[in-house]
Motif scaffolding. Structure first.
Motif, short mmCIF file in Angstrom:
data_model
loop_
_atom_site.label_atom_id
_atom_site.label_comp_id
_atom_site.label_asym_id
_atom_site.label_seq_id
_atom_site.Cartn_x
_atom_site.Cartn_y
_atom_site.Cartn_z
N LEU A 33 0.84 -1.20 0.00
CA LEU A 33 0.00 0.00 0.00
C LEU A 33 0.87 1.25 0.00
O LEU A 33 0.68 2.15 -0.82
N SER A 34 1.84 1.31 0.91
CA SER A 34 2.69 2.49 1.02
C SER A 34 3.50 2.70 -0.26
O SER A 34 3.63 3.83 -0.75
N GLY A 35 4.04 1.61 -0.80
CA GLY A 35 4.85 1.74 -2.00
C GLY A 35 4.05 2.17 -3.20
O GLY A 35 4.47 3.05 -3.96
N SER A 36 2.87 1.58 -3.40
CA SER A 36 2.06 1.92 -4.58
C SER A 36 1.54 3.35 -4.51
O SER A 36 1.56 4.08 -5.51
N VAL A 37 1.10 3.78 -3.32
CA VAL A 37 0.61 5.16 -3.19
C VAL A 37 1.77 6.15 -3.35
O VAL A 37 1.62 7.20 -4.00
N SER A 38 2.93 5.83 -2.81
CA SER A 38 4.09 6.71 -2.95
C SER A 38 4.47 6.90 -4.41
O SER A 38 4.78 8.01 -4.86
N LEU A 39 4.44 5.81 -5.18
CA LEU A 39 4.82 5.89 -6.59
C LEU A 39 3.76 6.59 -7.44
O LEU A 39 4.04 6.96 -8.58
N ASP A 91 15.12 11.02 0.31
CA ASP A 91 13.89 10.57 0.96
C ASP A 91 13.30 9.35 0.26
O ASP A 91 12.86 8.39 0.90
N LEU A 92 13.29 9.38 -1.07
CA LEU A 92 12.68 8.29 -1.82
C LEU A 92 13.48 7.00 -1.66
O LEU A 92 12.90 5.92 -1.44
N MET A 93 14.79 7.09 -1.77
CA MET A 93 15.61 5.89 -1.62
C MET A 93 15.58 5.39 -0.18
O MET A 93 15.59 4.18 0.07
N GLY A 94 15.52 6.31 0.78
CA GLY A 94 15.40 5.91 2.18
C GLY A 94 14.09 5.20 2.43
O GLY A 94 14.04 4.17 3.13
N LEU A 95 13.00 5.73 1.86
CA LEU A 95 11.69 5.09 1.98
C LEU A 95 11.71 3.68 1.41
O LEU A 95 11.26 2.72 2.04
N ALA A 96 12.28 3.54 0.20
CA ALA A 96 12.30 2.24 -0.46
C ALA A 96 13.20 1.25 0.27
O ALA A 96 12.86 0.07 0.41
N CYS A 97 14.34 1.72 0.74
CA CYS A 97 15.27 0.86 1.46
C CYS A 97 14.64 0.36 2.76
O CYS A 97 14.71 -0.84 3.09
N ALA A 98 13.98 1.26 3.49
CA ALA A 98 13.30 0.86 4.72
C ALA A 98 12.18 -0.12 4.42
O ALA A 98 11.93 -1.06 5.19
N GLY A 99 11.50 0.08 3.28
CA GLY A 99 10.44 -0.85 2.89
C GLY A 99 10.97 -2.25 2.63
O GLY A 99 10.37 -3.25 3.04
N VAL A 101 2.46 13.63 3.60
CA VAL A 101 2.56 13.79 5.05
C VAL A 101 1.58 12.87 5.76
O VAL A 101 1.92 12.22 6.76
N LEU A 102 0.36 12.80 5.25
CA LEU A 102 -0.65 11.92 5.86
C LEU A 102 -0.21 10.46 5.78
O LEU A 102 -0.38 9.69 6.73
N LEU A 103 0.38 10.07 4.64
CA LEU A 103 0.87 8.70 4.50
C LEU A 103 2.02 8.44 5.46
O LEU A 103 2.13 7.35 6.05
N GLY A 104 2.86 9.46 5.66
CA GLY A 104 3.95 9.32 6.63
C GLY A 104 3.43 9.14 8.04
O GLY A 104 3.93 8.29 8.79
N ALA A 105 2.43 9.93 8.40
CA ALA A 105 1.84 9.79 9.73
C ALA A 105 1.18 8.42 9.91
O ALA A 105 1.28 7.80 10.97
N ALA A 106 0.53 7.93 8.85
CA ALA A 106 -0.07 6.60 8.91
C ALA A 106 0.99 5.53 9.12
O ALA A 106 0.77 4.54 9.83
N ASN A 107 2.17 5.71 8.52
CA ASN A 107 3.26 4.75 8.71
C ASN A 107 3.78 4.77 10.15
O ASN A 107 4.14 3.72 10.69
#
Length: 440
Positions: free
Chosen positions: A235-241, A335-343, A402-408
């Motif tokens: 969910l997080s990855g698809s919405v982010s992309l 930020d994007l690579m950090g998000l993906a790496c953490a995922g 930001v909302l997606l970040g808070a949800a995470n």
């Protein structure tokens, strides 16, 4: 361990089979998008392109139960060969669609590829614990996940190239044929994986059996929480992309090459995170860092939303070199690579744990259930995002990040409280199912 697996017959054929399959699915999907956008000239291009994704996902909501039952009741390697043989025929439909600029034929090909992918997913993930030792399971999943994202990126790029001038029809048709043959040949070398329940009956109620898989997951709290973890990643990855390329275009003024690079950065980040998860495991299934990885995803999303939200509207088009030289561009890439790496760090060990917890005779159906949950979560994420973007609500895209970040961050708290202790990952694992066969 990670790269030595690629030299073994018990893993390498499956690795390349899923790699070429992911490449092919995204090649055909983006080929359809290019025809819609540039050759057919449809006025409703946006909805038609979105419909392509729906055509691919739809079979997973109907046939995942059948896929799990087929995989559990038959030799998984044999079923995989038949599926990839059928994919050669589907590739002929895709080639005809491209040759004649037929979006109907390409939609049909994409739907059929989604059907094959639905039936193949329980096999490719269910067969890993059959052929890998327990200490190799996280490394195997890391390679499959990391390479899968690279294949998706390359497939999308190859599909996009079909819309360029100078790319001949025979060249594209040949490419489609070569990829289909590579899928089939690599699958043919997967070692046998006989069924533990050969007398399992195939349910006639396809939709009922599919959603019954989610009910089965709920009966085992460990696997339910693990399935939710896998689905949260998707969910997080698809919405982010969906959000990031639009934000980059609106706030930074990115050109086509920057938009392509965004997908590259994400794929590379997931690959790094997946391989890092395999390296950190050192032959174990480690869940202690999982919740912290989700929290890191939230932090990177918050920063991406904040940095783009405080920037004004873009003026002009920014080239890739200028984007990478700008402070805002570098910050967004970080930020994007950090998000993906953490995922990747989160999804690989969580899914490995689900595989190891599942009983061998039900493993493929457990994987299929997680696949259904993934599809449901992605549909929920896409629907909620589209609703918030609608003109009558019009939430700015940086705010959505930001909302997606808070949800995470909230999800991190949930997984910290509910994921089992790492030591519990060894429970109910059948070591005989993962024994290495002589000579392999």
């Amino acid at each position: 361990m990670i790269f030595s697996l690629l030299a073994t017959r018990r893993f390498a054929p499956l690795f390349w089979s899923q790699f070429f399959s992911a490449f092919n699915e995204n090649l055909v999907r983006n080929m359809l998008a290019m025809i819609i956008l540039f050759k057919v000239g449809a006025e409703n291009a946006g909805p038609l392109v979105t419909l392509a994704l729906a055509a691919f996902i739809l079979p997973s909501l109907v046939l995942s139960g059948l896929g799990g039952q087929l995989a559990d009741s038959n030799d998984k390697a044999r079923v995989a060969r038949w599926l990839k043989l059928a994919e050669v025929g589907v590739q002929g439909v895709a080639a005809a669609g491209y040759w004649y600029n037929s979006i109907v034929a390409l939609y049909a090909a994409l739907f059929l590829l989604g059907l094959i992918a639905t039936l193949y997913t329980p096999i490719k993930y269910g067969i890993l614990p059959d052929h890998l030792k327990r200490e190799e399971l996280t490394a195997g999943n890391a390679l499959v996940e990391g390479a899968g994202f690279v294949a998706i990126l390359l497939g999308l790029a190859a599909g996009g190239l079909t819309g360029l001038e100078g790319i001949s029809r025979p060249m594209v048709v040949t490419e489609l044929g070569v990829v289909a043959v590579l899928c089939l040949v690599s699958t043919w070398f997967i070692p046998a994986a006989p069924s533990s329940v050969p007398n399992l009956r195939i349910g006639r109620n396809l939709i009922g059996s599919t959603f019954a898989l989610i009910g089965d997951l709920r009966r085992d709290r460990r696997m339910w929480v693990g399935g939710l973890g896998s689905s949260w990643f998707w969910l997080s990855g698809s919405v982010s992309l969906v959000l990031v390329p639009v934000v980059v275009k609106q706030r930074i003024g990115a050109g086509v090459e920057v938009e392509t690079a965004i997908s590259l950065f994400f794929a590379v980040g997931v690959g790094i995170g997946s391989l890092l998860a395999g390296w950190l495991s050192r032959g174990r299934i480690v869940l202690s860092h999982a919740a912290w990885s989700v929290a890191a995803m939230g932090v990177f999303l918050l920063d991406a939303g904040w940095s783009t939200g405080t920037a004004g509207a873009a003026h002009g088009t920014l080239s890739l070199p200028d984007f990478l030289r700008s402070a805002s561009g570098l910050r967004l890439v970080f930020d994007l690579m950090g998000l993906a790496c953490a995922g990747g760090l989160f999804s690989v060990p969580v899914f490995s744990a689900v595989q190891s917890w599942a009983a061998p005779e039900r493993r493929a159906r457990v994987v299929a259930g997680v696949g259904v949950l993934n599809a449901v979560f992605m549909i929920i994420g896409a629907t909620a995002t589209a609703a918030l973007q609608a003109p009558w609500i019009a939430v700015p895209n940086p705010v959505l990040l930001v909302l997606l970040g808070a949800a995470n961050l909230a999800a991190a708290v949930y997984f910290h409280r509910n994921l089992p202790d790492p030591a519990a990952a060894a429970a109910d694992y059948d070591p005989t199912a993962a024994a290495v066969r002589p000579g392999e």
